[in-house]
Design a protein around this motif. Structure first.
Motif, PDB file in Angstrom:
ATOM      1  N   THR A  64       0.856  -1.186   0.000  1.00 37.67           N
ATOM      2  CA  THR A  64       0.000   0.000   0.000  1.00 37.67           C
ATOM      3  C   THR A  64       0.894   1.240   0.000  1.00 37.67           C
ATOM      4  N   GLU A  65       0.273   2.402   0.001  1.00 40.29           N
ATOM      5  CA  GLU A  65       1.034   3.656   0.080  1.00 40.29           C
ATOM      6  C   GLU A  65       1.806   3.756   1.397  1.00 40.29           C
ATOM      7  N   LEU A 113       2.816 -19.737  -1.099  1.00 37.00           N
ATOM      8  CA  LEU A 113       3.585 -18.656  -0.471  1.00 37.00           C
ATOM      9  C   LEU A 113       4.702 -18.157  -1.382  1.00 37.00           C
ATOM     10  N   TYR A 114       5.287 -19.048  -2.175  1.00 36.50           N
ATOM     11  CA  TYR A 114       6.298 -18.618  -3.137  1.00 36.50           C
ATOM     12  C   TYR A 114       5.675 -17.686  -4.176  1.00 36.50           C
ATOM     13  N   LEU A 115       4.506 -18.050  -4.681  1.00 38.46           N
ATOM     14  CA  LEU A 115       3.832 -17.198  -5.669  1.00 38.46           C
ATOM     15  C   LEU A 115       3.441 -15.852  -5.056  1.00 38.46           C
ATOM     16  N   LYS A 116       2.929 -15.865  -3.821  1.00 38.39           N
ATOM     17  CA  LYS A 116       2.610 -14.609  -3.147  1.00 38.39           C
ATOM     18  C   LYS A 116       3.861 -13.748  -3.003  1.00 38.39           C
ATOM     19  N   ALA A 117       4.968 -14.376  -2.600  1.00 39.45           N
ATOM     20  CA  ALA A 117       6.221 -13.645  -2.439  1.00 39.45           C
ATOM     21  C   ALA A 117       6.688 -13.069  -3.776  1.00 39.45           C
ATOM     22  N   ALA A 118       6.537 -13.818  -4.855  1.00 36.23           N
ATOM     23  CA  ALA A 118       6.960 -13.340  -6.182  1.00 36.23           C
ATOM     24  C   ALA A 118       6.154 -12.116  -6.604  1.00 36.23           C
ATOM     25  N   ILE A 119       4.852 -12.132  -6.337  1.00 39.05           N
ATOM     26  CA  ILE A 119       4.007 -10.964  -6.645  1.00 39.05           C
ATOM     27  C   ILE A 119       4.474  -9.760  -5.827  1.00 39.05           C
ATOM     28  N   GLU A 120       4.702  -9.993  -4.554  1.00 38.52           N
ATOM     29  CA  GLU A 120       5.154  -8.911  -3.671  1.00 38.52           C
ATOM     30  C   GLU A 120       6.524  -8.400  -4.092  1.00 38.52           C
ATOM     31  N   GLU A 121       7.408  -9.295  -4.485  1.00 35.50           N
ATOM     32  CA  GLU A 121       8.757  -8.906  -4.909  1.00 35.50           C
ATOM     33  C   GLU A 121       8.696  -7.964  -6.121  1.00 35.50           C
ATOM     34  N   GLN A 122       7.848  -8.292  -7.070  1.00 37.38           N
ATOM     35  CA  GLN A 122       7.710  -7.452  -8.264  1.00 37.38           C
ATOM     36  C   GLN A 122       7.237  -6.054  -7.881  1.00 37.38           C
ATOM     37  N   ALA A 123       6.221  -5.990  -7.039  1.00 39.95           N
ATOM     38  CA  ALA A 123       5.685  -4.690  -6.619  1.00 39.95           C
ATOM     39  C   ALA A 123       6.705  -3.907  -5.795  1.00 39.95           C
ATOM     40  N   MET A 124       7.413  -4.592  -4.919  1.00 38.89           N
ATOM     41  CA  MET A 124       8.409  -3.912  -4.085  1.00 38.89           C
ATOM     42  C   MET A 124       9.578  -3.416  -4.932  1.00 38.89           C
ATOM     43  N   SER A 125       9.964  -4.181  -5.943  1.00 35.21           N
ATOM     44  CA  SER A 125      11.051  -3.758  -6.846  1.00 35.21           C
ATOM     45  C   SER A 125      10.671  -2.494  -7.607  1.00 35.21           C
ATOM     46  N   GLU A 126       9.398  -2.415  -8.005  1.00 38.38           N
ATOM     47  CA  GLU A 126       8.929  -1.228  -8.729  1.00 38.38           C
ATOM     48  C   GLU A 126       8.848  -0.015  -7.804  1.00 38.38           C
ATOM     49  N   ARG A 127       8.510  -0.247  -6.577  1.00 38.66           N
ATOM     50  CA  ARG A 127       8.294   0.868  -5.636  1.00 38.66           C
ATOM     51  C   ARG A 127       9.581   1.349  -4.975  1.00 38.66           C
ATOM     52  N   PHE A 128      10.488   0.420  -4.674  1.00 38.90           N
ATOM     53  CA  PHE A 128      11.710   0.760  -3.947  1.00 38.90           C
ATOM     54  C   PHE A 128      12.929   0.398  -4.792  1.00 38.90           C
ATOM     55  N   PRO A 129      13.664   1.385  -5.309  1.00 31.88           N
ATOM     56  CA  PRO A 129      14.845   1.106  -6.132  1.00 31.88           C
ATOM     57  C   PRO A 129      15.907   0.269  -5.403  1.00 31.88           C
ATOM     58  N   SER A 130      15.973   0.363  -4.072  1.00 34.83           N
ATOM     59  CA  SER A 130      16.982  -0.378  -3.310  1.00 34.83           C
ATOM     60  C   SER A 130      16.582  -1.838  -3.067  1.00 34.83           C
ATOM     61  N   TYR A 131      15.406  -2.247  -3.523  1.00 32.95           N
ATOM     62  CA  TYR A 131      14.952  -3.609  -3.263  1.00 32.95           C
ATOM     63  C   TYR A 131      15.854  -4.649  -3.931  1.00 32.95           C
ATOM     64  N   GLU A 132      16.386  -4.323  -5.083  1.00 34.55           N
ATOM     65  CA  GLU A 132      17.279  -5.258  -5.774  1.00 34.55           C
ATOM     66  C   GLU A 132      18.508  -5.563  -4.924  1.00 34.55           C
ATOM     67  N   SER A 133      19.020  -4.559  -4.253  1.00 36.73           N
ATOM     68  CA  SER A 133      20.163  -4.767  -3.367  1.00 36.73           C
ATOM     69  C   SER A 133      19.792  -5.695  -2.210  1.00 36.73           C
ATOM     70  N   LEU A 134      18.604  -5.525  -1.666  1.00 35.60           N
ATOM     71  CA  LEU A 134      18.120  -6.401  -0.597  1.00 35.60           C
ATOM     72  C   LEU A 134      17.996  -7.837  -1.103  1.00 35.60           C
ATOM     73  N   GLN A 135      17.517  -8.003  -2.325  1.00 38.14           N
ATOM     74  CA  GLN A 135      17.385  -9.335  -2.913  1.00 38.14           C
ATOM     75  C   GLN A 135      18.741 -10.029  -3.040  1.00 38.14           C
ATOM     76  N   LYS A 136      19.779  -9.256  -3.301  1.00 38.31           N
ATOM     77  CA  LYS A 136      21.119  -9.827  -3.425  1.00 38.31           C
ATOM     78  C   LYS A 136      21.689 -10.241  -2.073  1.00 38.31           C
ATOM     79  N   ARG A 137      21.284  -9.546  -1.022  1.00 37.93           N
ATOM     80  CA  ARG A 137      21.823  -9.810   0.312  1.00 37.93           C
ATOM     81  C   ARG A 137      21.062 -10.868   1.091  1.00 37.93           C
ATOM     82  N   THR A 138      19.763 -10.999   0.835  1.00 37.91           N
ATOM     83  CA  THR A 138      18.936 -11.865   1.671  1.00 37.91           C
ATOM     84  C   THR A 138      18.180 -12.885   0.828  1.00 37.91           C
ATOM     85  N   GLY A 139      17.838 -13.990   1.447  1.00 39.08           N
ATOM     86  CA  GLY A 139      17.049 -15.002   0.771  1.00 39.08           C
ATOM     87  C   GLY A 139      15.573 -14.636   0.778  1.00 39.08           C
ATOM     88  N   MET A 140      14.824 -15.257  -0.114  1.00 41.82           N
ATOM     89  CA  MET A 140      13.393 -14.976  -0.192  1.00 41.82           C
ATOM     90  C   MET A 140      12.652 -15.600   0.993  1.00 41.82           C
TER      91      MET A 140
END
Length: 154
Positions: A64-65, A113-140
């Motif tokens: 959400t916002e 839960l994997y599919l839910k996480a994938a949907i959330e990951e896409q939205a978070m990547s679009e909203r937060f430019p630093s999300y890609e860095s988090l993806q590199k550092r942490t597991g799903m």
């Protein structure tokens, strides 16, 4: 619209499959081992709730916002610790009544839960430019044993 229907369906599926696993556990005679083994999963989920604040918890995979990118608490190690906690807890409950259909249900829960996480990951990547860095550092869903190396242009 299509994405919302999918997300809503996954939320419903998560609750149905989780309930099937919990309700089909063998509670008589009571076995302490499966219950004790659920505690780390419950602890991970509660830690995640405490970290983001109970009023900020969403079961729907779209931000959400008001959604903020959280990188503290269990989010330092895994991007979806509430899902991880649910998976741990329900896996421990499989020990109380180990049957192949229950294991298949748990596999279904993992897929949901994997599919839910994938949907959330896409939205978070679009909203937060630093999300890609988090993806590199942490597991799903599980902590990374080896972290991906950062590129030199970050």
């Amino acid at each position: 619209m299509r994405q919302t229907v999918l997300a809503n369906s996954l939320v419903v599926a998560q609750f149905i499959v989780s309930a099937v696993i919990v309700l089909s556990a063998n509670w008589q005679p009571f076995d302490w081992l499966p219950l004790v083994l659920t505690l780390p999963g419950i602890g991970i989920a509660v830690w995640a709730w405490q970290t983001i604040g109970l009023l900020n918890v969403r079961i729907h995979p779209t931000p959400t916002e008001q959604t903020k990118l959280t990188t503290t608490g269990p989010y330092r190690f895994v991007r979806h610790p509430m899902y991880s906690g649910v998976l741990w807890m329900t896996a421990a409950l499989l020990l109380s009544n180990p049957q192949s259909w229950r294991c298949a249900a748990w596999g279904g829960l993992l897929s949901v839960l994997y599919l839910k996480a994938a949907i959330e990951e896409q939205a978070m990547s679009e909203r937060f430019p630093s999300y890609e860095s988090l993806q590199k550092r942490t597991g799903m869903l599980m902590p990374r044993l080896v972290r991906k190396a950062s590129s030199s242009n970050e």
